[in-house]
Design an enzyme around this catalytic site. Structure first.
Site, PDB file in Angstrom:
ATOM      1  NE  ARG A 107      -7.230   4.910   8.451  1.00 62.69           N
ATOM      2  CZ  ARG A 107      -8.391   5.364   8.913  1.00 62.69           C
ATOM      3  NH1 ARG A 107      -8.443   6.471   9.614  1.00 62.69           N
ATOM      4  NH2 ARG A 107      -9.501   4.701   8.690  1.00 62.69           N
ATOM      5  NE  ARG A 137      -2.805  -2.338   3.136  1.00 61.61           N
ATOM      6  CZ  ARG A 137      -3.271  -2.593   4.333  1.00 61.61           C
ATOM      7  NH1 ARG A 137      -3.414  -1.622   5.191  1.00 61.61           N
ATOM      8  NH2 ARG A 137      -3.601  -3.800   4.651  1.00 61.61           N
TER       9      ARG A 137
END
Ligand code: 1CP
Length: 326
Positions: free
Chosen positions: A6, A2
């Site tokens: 966030r 990923r």
């Protein structure tokens, strides 16, 4: 791994307005979130913003993210497996294919797009457990007490995932990655029985579709670190993704010289000093050798990673590898 998420203020700002699944299911949002790390970090490749569990509703199981996944029901018996559908990606996840088409228009031609899916064993783990776990008692109970049902479940997962990943290649994904995060909990003999044959099935679907299109699409298999790494040679992958618990020179010794490797910096290194980041990156590159390595983190980037540290890593890798080829 990923690279969106966030740790980026621009991701958090979008997620304040749209929940995670809405972001995955809206091609414009998935496209924008995929582009965020490409813009900010200057990485060489983009990975589609989605999740490995996005195909589950098409199989008949709803899922919510809190932020980890929670499934509406579990699959633990032959009767449960019979209720699962093998889904058609064009009907159940058209938004993923639309996001890929959109991204191919938005990305610079020199930046390839990686499509991905969960490997059958890792998908089956969520279906049996119903959520993330540290024990894996239910999936192992199924493997060891009712292997026929386990194989029936893995077959349905392989068929669904094969169609799904092949459809991503058809839509324009230039590499196809399978995440088998939880296969590392298997003993080598169980890996050979319950995971490997199904990975090969998925990659066979990807290869067939790519060949029909006249494309040579890299098939990346994320294995983390496992005692069965040498078995990966039989998966029909062209690249093996690794975490940080094995040195790349040692991993290569087990994998042979026909497979490229991807990874393997510990993402937690990005919480430390920029000098530390550069020297750890140099160590990974040195062990990887001059060719056949895609630099990558060994797992997803942590939410409290300073974005500047991620940028520092990308710049360091670009500089170190240009010196190496000069
Ligand atoms: O760059 C990108 O953002 C790529 C998108 C991506 C990928 C490749 C996401 C977004 N998830 C994944 C893969 C994924 N999802 C894996 C395989 C890789 C790995 O080992 O992490 C797994 C096991 C999952 C399952 C999943 N989904 C978890 C794992 C933890 C658990 O509880 O089992 C989590 C936290 C999610 C939700 C999720 N997926 C992606 C993000 C950004 C998030 C967090 C959701 C949020 O921001 O609210």
């Amino acid at each position: 791994m990923r690279q969106a998420g966030r740790y980026l203020p621009e991701y958090r700002a979008l997620r304040e307005k749209h929940d995670f699944l809405t972001s995955c299911r809206t091609p414009e949002l998935a496209c924008e979130i995929t582009l965020q790390p490409v813009r900010r970090l200057g990485v060489d490749a983009a990975i589609l913003f989605s999740d490995i569990l996005v195909p589950l509703p098409g199989m008949g199981i709803d899922v919510e993210f809190t932020p980890g996944p929670r499934l509406e029901r579990t699959i633990r018996s032959a009767g449960d497996v019979a209720t699962l559908r093998v889904s058609d990606p064009h009907e159940s996840t058209p938004y993923v294919l639309d996001a890929i088409r959109l991204l191919r228009r938005e990305l610079a031609p020199a930046v390839p797009l990686i499509g991905f899916a969960g490997a059958p064993f890792t998908m089956a783990t969520y279906l049996v457990e119903g959520h993330g776990t540290k024990q894996f008692a239910e999936i192992k109970r199924l493997l060891f007490t009712d292997s026929d049902t386990a194989h029936a479940l893995l077959s349905k997962c392989a068929e669904t995932v094969g169609r799904y990943l092949a459809a991503q290649v058809e839509a324009g994904a230039q590499a196809a990655m399978l995440f088998d995060t939880w296969a590392s909990l298997l003993a080598p003999s169980d890996y050979r029985e319950f995971a490997l044959p199904y990975v090969s099935r998925v990659f066979a679907d990807v290869k067939r579709v790519a060949t029909t299109l006249g494309l040579d699409v890299p098939r990346i298999y994320y294995a983390g670190t496992a005692g069965w790494l040498d078995a990966c040679r039989a998966t029909d992958a062209t690249v093996i993704g690794l975490d940080w618990r094995i040195d790349l020179d040692r991993a290569r010794a087990g994998l042979g010289d026909q497979l490229a490797v991807q990874g393997n910096l510990d993402p937690t290194v990005l919480l430390g000093s920029t000098d530390g980041i550069t020297s750890r990156a140099a160590d990974v590159l040195r062990r990887a050798g001059p060719t056949g390595h895609i630099f990558n983190l060994g797992h997803g980037i942590l939410p409290d990673t300073p974005p500047d540290h991620a940028r520092c890593l990308v710049d360091a890798v670009a500089e170190l590898s240009s010196k190496r080829t000069a």
